[in-house]
Design a protein around this motif. Structure first.
Motif, PDB file in Angstrom:
ATOM      1  N   ILE A  68       0.842  -1.201   0.000  1.00  0.00           N
ATOM      2  CA  ILE A  68       0.000   0.000   0.000  1.00  0.00           C
ATOM      3  C   ILE A  68       0.875   1.248   0.000  1.00  0.00           C
ATOM      4  O   ILE A  68       0.580   2.223  -0.703  1.00  0.00           O
ATOM      5  N   ARG A  69       1.953   1.210   0.778  1.00  0.00           N
ATOM      6  CA  ARG A  69       2.852   2.370   0.813  1.00  0.00           C
ATOM      7  C   ARG A  69       3.428   2.653  -0.564  1.00  0.00           C
ATOM      8  O   ARG A  69       3.526   3.809  -0.992  1.00  0.00           O
ATOM      9  N   LEU A 122       0.295   8.012   5.528  1.00  0.00           N
ATOM     10  CA  LEU A 122       1.178   7.440   4.514  1.00  0.00           C
ATOM     11  C   LEU A 122       1.409   8.407   3.359  1.00  0.00           C
ATOM     12  O   LEU A 122       2.430   8.327   2.670  1.00  0.00           O
ATOM     13  N   SER A 123       0.474   9.314   3.152  1.00  0.00           N
ATOM     14  CA  SER A 123       0.540  10.257   2.028  1.00  0.00           C
ATOM     15  C   SER A 123       0.969  11.650   2.466  1.00  0.00           C
ATOM     16  O   SER A 123       0.668  12.640   1.793  1.00  0.00           O
ATOM     17  N   ILE A 149     -10.308  16.732   0.487  1.00  0.00           N
ATOM     18  CA  ILE A 149      -8.914  16.436   0.822  1.00  0.00           C
ATOM     19  C   ILE A 149      -8.903  15.030   1.410  1.00  0.00           C
ATOM     20  O   ILE A 149      -9.580  14.763   2.403  1.00  0.00           O
ATOM     21  N   GLU A 150      -8.149  14.142   0.787  1.00  0.00           N
ATOM     22  CA  GLU A 150      -8.151  12.740   1.216  1.00  0.00           C
ATOM     23  C   GLU A 150      -6.731  12.224   1.364  1.00  0.00           C
ATOM     24  O   GLU A 150      -5.900  12.403   0.475  1.00  0.00           O
ATOM     25  N   ASP A 151      -6.482  11.573   2.491  1.00  0.00           N
ATOM     26  CA  ASP A 151      -5.179  10.970   2.748  1.00  0.00           C
ATOM     27  C   ASP A 151      -5.343   9.527   3.189  1.00  0.00           C
ATOM     28  O   ASP A 151      -6.392   9.132   3.725  1.00  0.00           O
ATOM     29  N   ASP A 152      -4.300   8.740   2.968  1.00  0.00           N
ATOM     30  CA  ASP A 152      -4.278   7.334   3.366  1.00  0.00           C
ATOM     31  C   ASP A 152      -3.510   7.210   4.676  1.00  0.00           C
ATOM     32  O   ASP A 152      -2.389   7.727   4.792  1.00  0.00           O
TER      33      ASP A 152
END
Length: 424
Positions: free
Chosen positions: A164-165, A377-378, A363-366
């Motif tokens: 995933i990273r 991770l982002s 705004i979306e981050d993992d």
């Protein structure tokens, strides 16, 4: 195998059918999760609590003539078993006899049945596995294996987290590579092409889902996918994309000002969304549920700013604050109320969508859930307005991209099309 520790009764029979989300061939995600095998038509038989083999993979025999057209395939035998870590790999021809010998005729059989709105379509496209299952075991009780598999898939191993990273890093590169394509007079599909080129050039298998590049009024459409509008000065463009790497997905959204600078109103709403995301992130830790995370994000949005009529902005936040991420961009869950645990990977993605203002911001981050909190991770992809503007400015300076240049290029292409010419 962790799955057999949960599925202690009956047998499990998983078919490698086409994954329903994409047009190209993609192996069934649950089948791939347990086998690492991508061979079309393969079948996995799991039998708990027996002295003989508990894991048997069945593959089609190799066809040298067909392989001249489609390439080499895995073959039944001990070599493939060692490669995949299976106890045995037999020919599909042996499956009916194996079931007759090893499965009780009226016993329970857990299978990867199509689910929800995709079930009817899957049955029409690929009815053969279900027909064969009923033919082989006409009196068996057929049950769904998905809940137990979803429970396991919600928590990722270190190996999965690394996949995933890598997907996240490729997706960040896609966002950055697309920045010179954002500008007045440019088209959404130019941005999409730049992103997906970078995905492939960095080793992604494919986009994890259809890329969303929505500008102006399209920014307020959650799953907009046409990507064919010409961007204008003063627009925002929402870019929601994700690369798939070795079967695992990323999912990152940023909102960019087409002209390179946010207007005061855009900056106001953007900062409210950012504040909601920060508030939601502070809630992420083991033991917390998505409901409580969403509640904090919604309260933050509803307590700040107003629409043109003076109303609260909470009603423009029309989706959840996040979802699980893994082999699928919306990874399945066994229980929506299950608290977060270390090793889970989720998204945090508040948004505000005001159609009457042609305004949409997400705004979306993992995020990886850790023992004492979380890790974004982002985090290498900027989120603050001044950071986003600086990143766009530096990207344009490096490539020599300007607003005027974009318009001149578009107009030149239009002229060659009008006279029936081709750009050389």
């Amino acid at each position: 195998m962790a799955y057999l520790q949960r599925a202690t009764e009956g047998v499990t029979l998983l078919f490698n059918r086409r994954h329903h989300d994409l047009n190209e061939y993609v192996p069934d995600k649950n089948f791939y999760y347990l086998t690492g095998c991508t061979e079309p038509g393969a079948v996995l038989l799991l039998i708990p609590g027996v002295d003989g083999p508990r894991e048997t993979l069945f593959l089609a025999r190799r066809d040298p003539k067909q392989e001249r057209w489609t390439g080499p395939r895995m073959a039944p035998g001990p070599g493939t078993a060692r490669l995949l870590g299976m106890q045995e790999v037999l020919s599909l021809d042996e499956l009916p006899d194996s079931l007759a010998q090893r499965v009780r005729p009226k016993g329970k059989v857990y299978a990867n049945l199509p689910a929800g709105p995709h079930r009817e379509a899957a049955d029409k496209c690929c009815p053969e596995p279900w027909d064969r299952l009923r033919q082989w075991l006409p009196e068996a009780r057929i049950l769904d294996a998905a809940p137990d598999l979803a429970f396991l898939r919600m928590k990722k191993s270190e190996w999965e987290i690394e996949k995933i990273r890598r997907a996240v890093e490729i997706t960040i590169a896609g966002h950055r590579h697309a920045l010179p394509a954002i500008g007045p007079g440019r088209f959404e599909y130019e941005v999409e092409a730049a992103i997906e080129y970078r995905f492939r050039s960095r080793g992604a298998t494919r986009p994890a889902f259809p890329s969303i590049v929505g500008s102006g009024p399209n920014a307020a459409v959650l799953h907009y996918a046409e990507n064919n509008r010409r961007m204008n000065s003063g627009d925002l463009v929402v870019i929601d994309v994700g690369a798939e790497f070795d079967g695992y997905s990323a999912d990152l959204t940023r909102t960019y000002p087409v002209s390179g600078r946010f207007t005061p109103r855009q900056e106001e709403i953007y900062n409210i969304v950012l504040a909601a995301q920060e508030a939601a992130l502070k809630q992420v830790r083991p033991g917390v549920t998505f409901d409580s995370i969403h509640r904090v994000a919604l309260e933050t949005i509803d307590s700040r700013g107003r629409d043109r009529q003076g109303g609260r902005l909470g009603r423009y936040f029309i989706h959840g604050t996040g979802h699980h991420l893994g082999l699928e961009v919306h990874d399945p869950v066994s229980d929506r109320s299950r608290p977060l645990e270390p090793g889970m990977v989720i998204t945090i993605e508040p948004g505000i969508y005001i159609p009457e203002e042609n305004l949409g911001i997400r705004i979306e981050d993992d995020v990886l859930v850790t023992r004492d909190g979380y890790r974004v991770l982002s985090r290498r992809l900027p989120r603050k307005t001044e950071e986003v503007e600086r990143m766009m400015r530096e990207s344009r300076e490096q490539t020599g991209s300007t607003e005027t240049g974009g318009l001149v290029r578009v107009r030149a292409v239009a002229r060659t099309q009008e006279v029936g010419g081709l750009e050389k």
